[in-house]
Scaffold this motif. Structure first.
Motif, PDB file in Angstrom:
ATOM      1  N   ASP A 364      31.711  -0.931  -6.264  1.00 51.54           N
ATOM      2  CA  ASP A 364      30.952  -0.116  -5.310  1.00 51.54           C
ATOM      3  C   ASP A 364      29.509  -0.594  -5.175  1.00 51.54           C
ATOM      4  O   ASP A 364      28.555   0.195  -5.179  1.00 51.54           O
ATOM      5  N   GLU A 365      29.358  -1.897  -5.038  1.00 50.77           N
ATOM      6  CA  GLU A 365      28.034  -2.514  -4.845  1.00 50.77           C
ATOM      7  C   GLU A 365      27.384  -1.943  -3.587  1.00 50.77           C
ATOM      8  O   GLU A 365      28.051  -1.680  -2.590  1.00 50.77           O
ATOM      9  N   PHE A 366      26.047  -1.772  -3.635  1.00 52.62           N
ATOM     10  CA  PHE A 366      25.363  -1.184  -2.485  1.00 52.62           C
ATOM     11  C   PHE A 366      23.922  -1.679  -2.395  1.00 52.62           C
ATOM     12  O   PHE A 366      23.372  -2.259  -3.328  1.00 52.62           O
ATOM     13  N   ILE A 367      23.329  -1.414  -1.243  1.00 58.25           N
ATOM     14  CA  ILE A 367      21.908  -1.655  -1.000  1.00 58.25           C
ATOM     15  C   ILE A 367      21.370  -0.469  -0.215  1.00 58.25           C
ATOM     16  O   ILE A 367      22.111   0.140   0.585  1.00 58.25           O
ATOM     17  N   PHE A 368      20.135  -0.082  -0.434  1.00 59.08           N
ATOM     18  CA  PHE A 368      19.501   0.950   0.388  1.00 59.08           C
ATOM     19  C   PHE A 368      18.845   0.294   1.602  1.00 59.08           C
ATOM     20  O   PHE A 368      18.216  -0.760   1.483  1.00 59.08           O
ATOM     21  N   ILE A 369      18.973   0.919   2.760  1.00 63.88           N
ATOM     22  CA  ILE A 369      18.356   0.386   3.972  1.00 63.88           C
ATOM     23  C   ILE A 369      16.841   0.308   3.806  1.00 63.88           C
ATOM     24  O   ILE A 369      16.193  -0.629   4.288  1.00 63.88           O
ATOM     25  N   LYS A 370      16.273   1.258   3.085  1.00 61.72           N
ATOM     26  CA  LYS A 370      14.816   1.234   2.870  1.00 61.72           C
ATOM     27  C   LYS A 370      14.400  -0.003   2.069  1.00 61.72           C
ATOM     28  O   LYS A 370      13.260  -0.474   2.198  1.00 61.72           O
ATOM     29  N   GLU A 371      15.317  -0.553   1.254  1.00 64.55           N
ATOM     30  CA  GLU A 371      15.012  -1.776   0.511  1.00 64.55           C
ATOM     31  C   GLU A 371      14.935  -2.977   1.455  1.00 64.55           C
ATOM     32  O   GLU A 371      14.132  -3.901   1.245  1.00 64.55           O
ATOM     33  N   ILE A 372      15.767  -2.970   2.485  1.00 68.12           N
ATOM     34  CA  ILE A 372      15.715  -4.037   3.486  1.00 68.12           C
ATOM     35  C   ILE A 372      14.416  -3.943   4.271  1.00 68.12           C
ATOM     36  O   ILE A 372      13.742  -4.948   4.529  1.00 68.12           O
ATOM     37  N   GLU A 373      14.018  -2.731   4.661  1.00 65.79           N
ATOM     38  CA  GLU A 373      12.751  -2.537   5.372  1.00 65.79           C
ATOM     39  C   GLU A 373      11.576  -3.022   4.527  1.00 65.79           C
ATOM     40  O   GLU A 373      10.688  -3.729   5.018  1.00 65.79           O
ATOM     41  N   GLU A 374      11.570  -2.634   3.253  1.00 71.10           N
ATOM     42  CA  GLU A 374      10.491  -3.046   2.356  1.00 71.10           C
ATOM     43  C   GLU A 374      10.457  -4.564   2.218  1.00 71.10           C
ATOM     44  O   GLU A 374       9.379  -5.181   2.237  1.00 71.10           O
ATOM     45  N   ALA A 375      11.635  -5.177   2.106  1.00 70.63           N
ATOM     46  CA  ALA A 375      11.692  -6.631   1.937  1.00 70.63           C
ATOM     47  C   ALA A 375      11.113  -7.343   3.151  1.00 70.63           C
ATOM     48  O   ALA A 375      10.305  -8.274   3.015  1.00 70.63           O
ATOM     49  N   ILE A 376      11.521  -6.945   4.334  1.00 70.31           N
ATOM     50  CA  ILE A 376      11.018  -7.591   5.554  1.00 70.31           C
ATOM     51  C   ILE A 376       9.507  -7.462   5.643  1.00 70.31           C
ATOM     52  O   ILE A 376       8.794  -8.435   5.936  1.00 70.31           O
ATOM     53  N   GLU A 377       9.000  -6.276   5.375  1.00 74.00           N
ATOM     54  CA  GLU A 377       7.544  -6.068   5.460  1.00 74.00           C
ATOM     55  C   GLU A 377       6.796  -6.916   4.433  1.00 74.00           C
ATOM     56  O   GLU A 377       5.784  -7.555   4.749  1.00 74.00           O
ATOM     57  N   LEU A 378       7.301  -6.962   3.201  1.00 75.54           N
ATOM     58  CA  LEU A 378       6.621  -7.735   2.159  1.00 75.54           C
ATOM     59  C   LEU A 378       6.708  -9.229   2.419  1.00 75.54           C
ATOM     60  O   LEU A 378       5.723  -9.962   2.238  1.00 75.54           O
ATOM     61  N   TYR A 379       7.870  -9.710   2.836  1.00 72.96           N
ATOM     62  CA  TYR A 379       7.991 -11.136   3.175  1.00 72.96           C
ATOM     63  C   TYR A 379       6.962 -11.519   4.245  1.00 72.96           C
ATOM     64  O   TYR A 379       6.304 -12.565   4.153  1.00 72.96           O
ATOM     65  N   LEU A 380       6.827 -10.677   5.268  1.00 65.92           N
ATOM     66  CA  LEU A 380       5.891 -10.985   6.352  1.00 65.92           C
ATOM     67  C   LEU A 380       4.449 -10.959   5.868  1.00 65.92           C
ATOM     68  O   LEU A 380       3.637 -11.820   6.234  1.00 65.92           O
ATOM     69  N   LYS A 381       4.100  -9.992   5.034  1.00 66.27           N
ATOM     70  CA  LYS A 381       2.731  -9.938   4.498  1.00 66.27           C
ATOM     71  C   LYS A 381       2.405 -11.163   3.663  1.00 66.27           C
ATOM     72  O   LYS A 381       1.289 -11.675   3.683  1.00 66.27           O
ATOM     73  N   ILE A 382       3.402 -11.638   2.922  1.00 70.02           N
ATOM     74  CA  ILE A 382       3.183 -12.800   2.052  1.00 70.02           C
ATOM     75  C   ILE A 382       3.103 -14.085   2.864  1.00 70.02           C
ATOM     76  O   ILE A 382       2.268 -14.951   2.596  1.00 70.02           O
ATOM     77  N   LEU A 383       3.948 -14.208   3.895  1.00 66.98           N
ATOM     78  CA  LEU A 383       4.109 -15.497   4.563  1.00 66.98           C
ATOM     79  C   LEU A 383       3.233 -15.683   5.798  1.00 66.98           C
ATOM     80  O   LEU A 383       2.862 -16.811   6.122  1.00 66.98           O
ATOM     81  N   ASP A 384       2.924 -14.602   6.511  1.00 69.08           N
ATOM     82  CA  ASP A 384       2.121 -14.775   7.724  1.00 69.08           C
ATOM     83  C   ASP A 384       0.694 -15.169   7.339  1.00 69.08           C
ATOM     84  O   ASP A 384      -0.018 -14.425   6.678  1.00 69.08           O
ATOM     85  N   GLY A 385       0.302 -16.365   7.745  1.00 67.98           N
ATOM     86  CA  GLY A 385      -1.025 -16.876   7.415  1.00 67.98           C
ATOM     87  C   GLY A 385      -1.127 -17.554   6.073  1.00 67.98           C
ATOM     88  O   GLY A 385      -2.228 -17.881   5.624  1.00 67.98           O
ATOM     89  N   ALA A 386       0.006 -17.768   5.402  1.00 70.59           N
ATOM     90  CA  ALA A 386      -0.029 -18.375   4.077  1.00 70.59           C
ATOM     91  C   ALA A 386      -0.519 -19.818   4.156  1.00 70.59           C
ATOM     92  O   ALA A 386      -0.299 -20.528   5.145  1.00 70.59           O
ATOM     93  N   MET A 387      -1.186 -20.263   3.089  1.00 71.93           N
ATOM     94  CA  MET A 387      -1.605 -21.636   2.919  1.00 71.93           C
ATOM     95  C   MET A 387      -1.154 -22.091   1.545  1.00 71.93           C
ATOM     96  O   MET A 387      -1.321 -21.387   0.566  1.00 71.93           O
ATOM     97  N   PHE A 388      -0.547 -23.258   1.457  1.00 76.47           N
ATOM     98  CA  PHE A 388      -0.084 -23.752   0.142  1.00 76.47           C
ATOM     99  C   PHE A 388      -0.028 -25.250   0.132  1.00 76.47           C
ATOM    100  O   PHE A 388      -0.193 -25.904   1.160  1.00 76.47           O
TER     101      PHE A 388
END
Length: 388
Positions: A364-388
């Protein structure tokens, strides 16, 4: 100087961006972000439902790869494919820029006993919990990273992007990411989508499996004849149990060795002339698998053979700009005991994705939809404008 060398020297030059400057860039960029996170999460959720409904066990991912490839091409993007690995390069790809890889895997393990729901039927409950095989490991990462990739491709960044949905990760198969990487341009850094509750795993244990054999001489058990091969392995098994390698990682701890299988004998009255056992070795970043194997051979008398040296431990410095961007957003770096495609990446990477590792490979593996929302937002905050 070859293009690849120039590429790497550029990466090394920008690696030294001061932390305070990184945090200032994050704040300034985020103020200008206009992403519709709920819509992106809704699209990602619909994709994940479709993927759950497509059985995608390791080595049988063709239909899931077909679905992803078709979806990406419907967004107007060109794709590449090798076997069941599917990738896409950001438009206007420029070899003078560093390249960031966004990767997760489309294969799943077989459903374990105990499922009360159909593992291939996506069920979304009113509390936002989506059930289905591969929902947590790592379907949520696959769809979240793809939505982020498609959105960032419409912006101007200081880097190129590659999205790669790889196969055979769950079995560390040779037709997975290892098969696809030679087809891609040089990569400077990767984010590997796996369930980490969106905290960055900056180190990961490697794996080496040894087959160890002792030889004796067969004889009749009642006549005190022969040379018992079982007795010959006892000291070596005790060494594997008790030995401690000197270097201990602050993130991953000590190297761990476990004897997990043993086999000998044909019947009760015959002295066995051969005894074999298997050792599972989880390495930290302080040792290569080759180094560990060389040291082990100095201490045991039995014949040892490594099945492979390819699944190495990985590590990226906490000072890396991408890691620092995650830290500035409240994420906590850690060391992961579980293996991923990072082990096959010859470039720096971190592991970070929605969901919990403890849900992986469970009924009965599962994911919460709010976890997907959080992931998308955090990925964008980290990557938009990143320099490396």
């Amino acid at each position: 100087m070859r293009k690849k060398d120039a590429y790497n020297s550029s990466f090394l030059y920008t690696f030294v961006t001061p932390k305070n400057r990184i945090q200032k860039i994050i704040r300034e960029n985020y103020k200008n972000m206009t992403y519709d996170i709920p819509t992106m999460a809704s699209e990602a959720t619909d994709m994940l439902k479709s993927l759950i409904a497509i059985p995608s066990l390791s080595r049988d991912e063709e239909k899931a790869a077909d679905y992803l490839q078709s979806y990406i091409e419907q967004q107007g993007m060109a794709t590449g494919r090798k076997g069941n690995n599917v990738w896409c390069l950001s438009p206007m790809f420029d070899l003078n820029k560093p390249t960031l890889l966004l990767n997760s895997h489309i294969d799943t393990v077989k459903p374990v006993n105990g499922w009360r729901k159909d593992p291939f039927t996506p069920i979304l409950e009113s509390n936002g919990k989506l059930y289905g095989l591969g929902s947590n490991d790592a379907g949520a990462s696959v769809v979240s990273l793809l939505q982020v990739f498609l959105r960032l491709c419409r912006t101007t960044q200081m880097y190129n992007l590659i999205y790669l949905a790889s196969c055979e990760e769950e079995i560390s198969g040779k037709n997975g990411i290892e098969y696809a990487l030679p087809e891609l341009p040089p990569i400077c850094f990767a984010i590997v989508g796996e369930p980490t509750e969106m905290h960055p795993a900056i180190a990961e244990k490697g794996l080496m499996v040894l087959d160890v054999t002792a030889y004796g001489k067969a004889g009749h058990a009642a006549r005190n004849e022969g040379d018992n091969a079982i007795y010959k392995v006892l000291e070596d098994i005790a060494w594997f149990r008790d030995h401690r390698f000197e270097k201990v990682s602050p993130l991953l701890g000590a190297v761990k060795m476990s004897v997990t299988q043993i086999n000998a004998g044909t019947q009760h009255n015959v002295i066995p002339d051969c005894c074999t056992f298997v050792v599972d070795i989880r390495s930290n970043e302080c040792y290569s698998n080759q180094d560990l194997f060389a040291e082990i051979q100095k201490h045991i008398s039995c014949e040892a053979k490594a099945r492979s040296f390819r699944l190495s431990s990985s590590h990226v410095e906490e000072e890396h700009p991408i890691v620092q961007r995650a830290v500035s957003l409240g994420r906590v770096p850690f060391g992961s005991p579980t293996l991923s495609d990072q082990a096959l990446m010859p470039f720096p990477s971190l592991k970070m994705g929605p969901g919990k590792s403890s849900r992986s490979h469970t009924a009965d593996e599962f994911i919460f939809i709010k976890e997907i929302e959080e992931a998308i937002e955090l990925y964008l905050k980290i990557l938009d404008g990143a320099m490396f």
